[in-house]
Design a protein around this motif. Structure first.
Motif, short mmCIF file in Angstrom:
data_model
loop_
_atom_site.label_atom_id
_atom_site.label_comp_id
_atom_site.label_asym_id
_atom_site.label_seq_id
_atom_site.Cartn_x
_atom_site.Cartn_y
_atom_site.Cartn_z
N LEU A 1 0.85 -1.19 0.00
CA LEU A 1 0.00 0.00 0.00
C LEU A 1 0.89 1.23 0.00
CD1 LEU A 1 -2.89 1.19 0.38
CD2 LEU A 1 -2.46 1.11 2.84
N LEU A 2 0.55 2.17 -0.86
CA LEU A 2 1.33 3.41 -0.93
C LEU A 2 0.36 4.58 -0.90
CD1 LEU A 2 4.33 4.19 -1.38
CD2 LEU A 2 3.83 4.29 -3.82
N ARG A 3 0.48 5.38 0.15
CA ARG A 3 -0.40 6.55 0.22
C ARG A 3 0.36 7.77 -0.26
NH1 ARG A 3 -1.95 7.21 5.72
NH2 ARG A 3 -0.61 9.04 5.82
N GLN A 4 -0.25 8.49 -1.17
CA GLN A 4 0.39 9.68 -1.75
C GLN A 4 -0.63 10.80 -1.75
OE1 GLN A 4 3.51 10.18 -3.45
NE2 GLN A 4 4.22 8.24 -2.61
N LYS A 5 -0.14 12.03 -1.93
CA LYS A 5 -1.07 13.13 -2.12
C LYS A 5 -1.63 13.04 -3.54
CE LYS A 5 -1.11 15.08 1.76
NZ LYS A 5 -2.25 14.56 2.50
N VAL A 6 -2.92 13.27 -3.68
CA VAL A 6 -3.49 13.30 -5.03
C VAL A 6 -2.73 14.39 -5.77
CG1 VAL A 6 -5.58 13.82 -6.36
CG2 VAL A 6 -5.77 12.62 -4.20
N ASN A 7 -2.50 14.20 -7.04
CA ASN A 7 -1.81 15.23 -7.80
C ASN A 7 -0.30 15.08 -7.82
OD1 ASN A 7 -2.31 17.22 -9.46
ND2 ASN A 7 -3.30 18.56 -7.96
N SER A 8 0.19 13.96 -7.29
CA SER A 8 1.65 13.86 -7.26
C SER A 8 2.14 12.92 -8.36
CB SER A 8 2.13 13.42 -5.88
OG SER A 8 1.57 12.16 -5.58
N HIS A 9 1.58 13.09 -9.54
CA HIS A 9 2.02 12.31 -10.70
C HIS A 9 1.93 10.81 -10.45
CE1 HIS A 9 3.53 16.05 -12.35
NE2 HIS A 9 4.13 16.26 -11.22
N THR A 10 0.87 10.38 -9.79
CA THR A 10 0.80 8.96 -9.44
C THR A 10 0.65 8.05 -10.65
OG1 THR A 10 -1.48 9.46 -8.88
CG2 THR A 10 0.02 9.09 -7.06
N THR A 11 0.33 8.64 -11.81
CA THR A 11 0.25 7.80 -13.01
C THR A 11 1.63 7.23 -13.34
OG1 THR A 11 0.55 9.81 -14.29
CG2 THR A 11 -1.71 8.98 -14.09
N LEU A 12 2.66 7.82 -12.75
CA LEU A 12 4.02 7.32 -13.03
C LEU A 12 4.38 6.08 -12.22
CD1 LEU A 12 5.97 10.70 -13.02
CD2 LEU A 12 5.61 9.20 -14.97
N ILE A 13 3.53 5.74 -11.25
CA ILE A 13 3.93 4.68 -10.32
C ILE A 13 4.14 3.33 -11.02
CG2 ILE A 13 3.24 3.36 -8.26
CD1 ILE A 13 4.21 6.13 -7.55
N SER A 14 3.33 3.05 -12.04
CA SER A 14 3.54 1.73 -12.67
C SER A 14 4.89 1.67 -13.38
CB SER A 14 2.38 1.34 -13.58
OG SER A 14 2.43 2.02 -14.78
N ILE B 1 10.55 -3.80 -20.21
CA ILE B 1 9.17 -3.50 -19.83
C ILE B 1 8.33 -3.36 -21.08
CG2 ILE B 1 9.67 -1.00 -19.59
CD1 ILE B 1 7.48 -1.07 -17.30
N LYS B 2 7.22 -4.07 -21.08
CA LYS B 2 6.25 -3.85 -22.14
C LYS B 2 5.22 -2.90 -21.55
CE LYS B 2 2.72 -6.01 -24.88
NZ LYS B 2 1.48 -6.45 -24.27
N TRP B 3 5.32 -1.65 -21.98
CA TRP B 3 4.47 -0.60 -21.41
C TRP B 3 3.01 -1.05 -21.41
CZ3 TRP B 3 0.32 2.36 -22.65
CH2 TRP B 3 0.15 3.57 -21.97
N PRO B 4 2.22 -0.82 -20.36
CA PRO B 4 2.64 -0.06 -19.20
C PRO B 4 3.20 -0.91 -18.06
CG PRO B 4 0.27 -0.39 -19.13
CD PRO B 4 0.77 -1.07 -20.38
N ASN B 5 2.87 -2.18 -17.98
CA ASN B 5 3.28 -2.87 -16.76
C ASN B 5 3.50 -4.38 -16.85
OD1 ASN B 5 0.57 -3.12 -17.10
ND2 ASN B 5 0.00 -1.93 -15.30
N ASP B 6 4.06 -4.81 -17.96
CA ASP B 6 4.46 -6.21 -18.04
C ASP B 6 5.99 -6.25 -18.10
OD1 ASP B 6 1.84 -6.92 -18.23
OD2 ASP B 6 1.88 -7.35 -20.38
N ILE B 7 6.56 -7.17 -17.37
CA ILE B 7 8.01 -7.31 -17.40
C ILE B 7 8.34 -8.60 -18.16
CG2 ILE B 7 10.14 -7.49 -16.01
CD1 ILE B 7 8.66 -4.81 -15.70
N LEU B 8 9.23 -8.46 -19.12
CA LEU B 8 9.54 -9.58 -20.02
C LEU B 8 11.01 -9.98 -19.91
CD1 LEU B 8 7.98 -8.16 -23.33
CD2 LEU B 8 6.78 -9.32 -21.48
N VAL B 9 11.24 -11.26 -20.06
CA VAL B 9 12.62 -11.75 -20.21
C VAL B 9 12.61 -12.62 -21.46
CG1 VAL B 9 14.49 -13.12 -19.23
CG2 VAL B 9 13.11 -11.69 -17.72
N ASN B 10 13.52 -12.34 -22.36
CA ASN B 10 13.54 -13.05 -23.65
C ASN B 10 12.16 -13.08 -24.30
OD1 ASN B 10 16.29 -13.55 -23.76
ND2 ASN B 10 16.08 -15.36 -22.45
N ASN B 11 11.50 -11.92 -24.28
CA ASN B 11 10.19 -11.75 -24.93
C ASN B 11 9.04 -12.53 -24.29
OD1 ASN B 11 11.21 -9.95 -26.67
ND2 ASN B 11 11.32 -11.33 -28.43
#
Ligand code: BTN
Length: 250
Positions: free
Chosen positions: A61-74, A94-104
């Motif tokens: 869980l990560l609590r942040q202030k709204v407006n702090s560019h939280t779209t960047l968290i992924s 990284i396969k944007w936005p949030n998959d991590i790949l090794v050897n495709n």
């Protein structure tokens, strides 16, 4: 600090669901982890498969202030996983936005859910990393991999978790000082760069040219530069490549 509290379960339906259900009892930074997640889910309600004691399935869980560019968290979380795997001598993208790949093939998925309350945004960040599993559900076996499958090494799950958490804390500290240099990791490890993709919602073809400072994907559509925030993108002409549709319920 992420990991200031770690709550561990032998089995749990979903670590994201647990945090959502206990969101006001948990302090920011708390990690919920389970040896075996029985009903894990990813984006678009896709199933996240797990095997008892083999993989990392956890949420924090990560609590942040709204407006702090939280779209960047992924992107931040993706960069932390990439750096952690680098320490284990594993080259990941990284396969944007949030998959991590090794050897495709997809080795990890990130699911971020959120709840806004007054000035605060509560981010529930779920990470599934295939560590020691060597077999996968038949619906995904052609596009999934694990660390062990790639290296033949059996990993200590606690050590892998600690490495990821260290990188997460480093990047979150930076983020809180408005240092978004984790984006450079995503840019240099962008699995989609220069690839043709299809925007699912419109079926338009686009060429990926980069990741912007706000975390959006920059694509060229008919030679026009467009920032893309949506999440469903498939690679054209390469069905099954790069972990597309991982874990889709069939
Ligand atoms: C995706 O690939 O769509 C994201 C998968 C995220 C899976 C993790 S495992 C821990 C946490 N609990 C869940 O139910 N899902 C996330």
């Amino acid at each position: 600090m992420i990991g200031n509290k770690i709550i561990k379960f032998k089995t749990l339906d979903s670590t994201n669901k647990y945090i959502k259900e206990h969101i006001f009892e948990l302090e920011s930074g708390s990690i919920v982890i389970t040896d075996f997640q029985t009903n894990g889910y990813g984006r678009l309600s896709r199933t996240w498969f797990d095997t008892d004691l083999m993989n990392l399935t956890f949420s924090f869980l990560l609590r942040q202030k709204v407006n702090s560019h939280t779209t960047l968290i992924s992107q931040l979380v993706g960069a932390a996983i990439i750096k952690a795997l680098e320490e284990l001598n594993i080259d990941a993208n990284i396969k944007w936005p949030n998959d991590i790949l090794v050897n495709n093939k997809k080795v990890a998925g990130i699911l971020i859910e959120s709840k806004i309350l007054q000035d605060d945004i509560y981010l529930i960040v779920g990470i599934g990393l295939n560590v020691n599993s060597t077999t996968f559900d038949q619906t995904i076996e052609h596009k999934a991999t694990s660390l062990k499958n790639e290296t033949n090494i059996t990993y200590n799950l606690d050590e892998v978790l600690n490495t990821i958490v260290t990188h997460l804390n480093y990047f979150v500290d930076n983020f809180n000082r408005s240092d978004h240099s984790f984006l450079d990791v995503c840019r240099s490890k962008n699995a989609l760069l220069n690839k043709e993709v299809t925007i699912e919602s419109t079926q338009e073809k686009a060429i990926v040219v980069g990741i912007d400072d706000d975390g959006s994907l920059i694509v060229l559509i008919k030679n026009k530069r467009i920032k893309y925030f949506g999440s469903e993108i498939t690679l054209s002409n390469s069905y099954n490549a790069l972990g597309d549709n991982y874990g889709k319920n069939n």
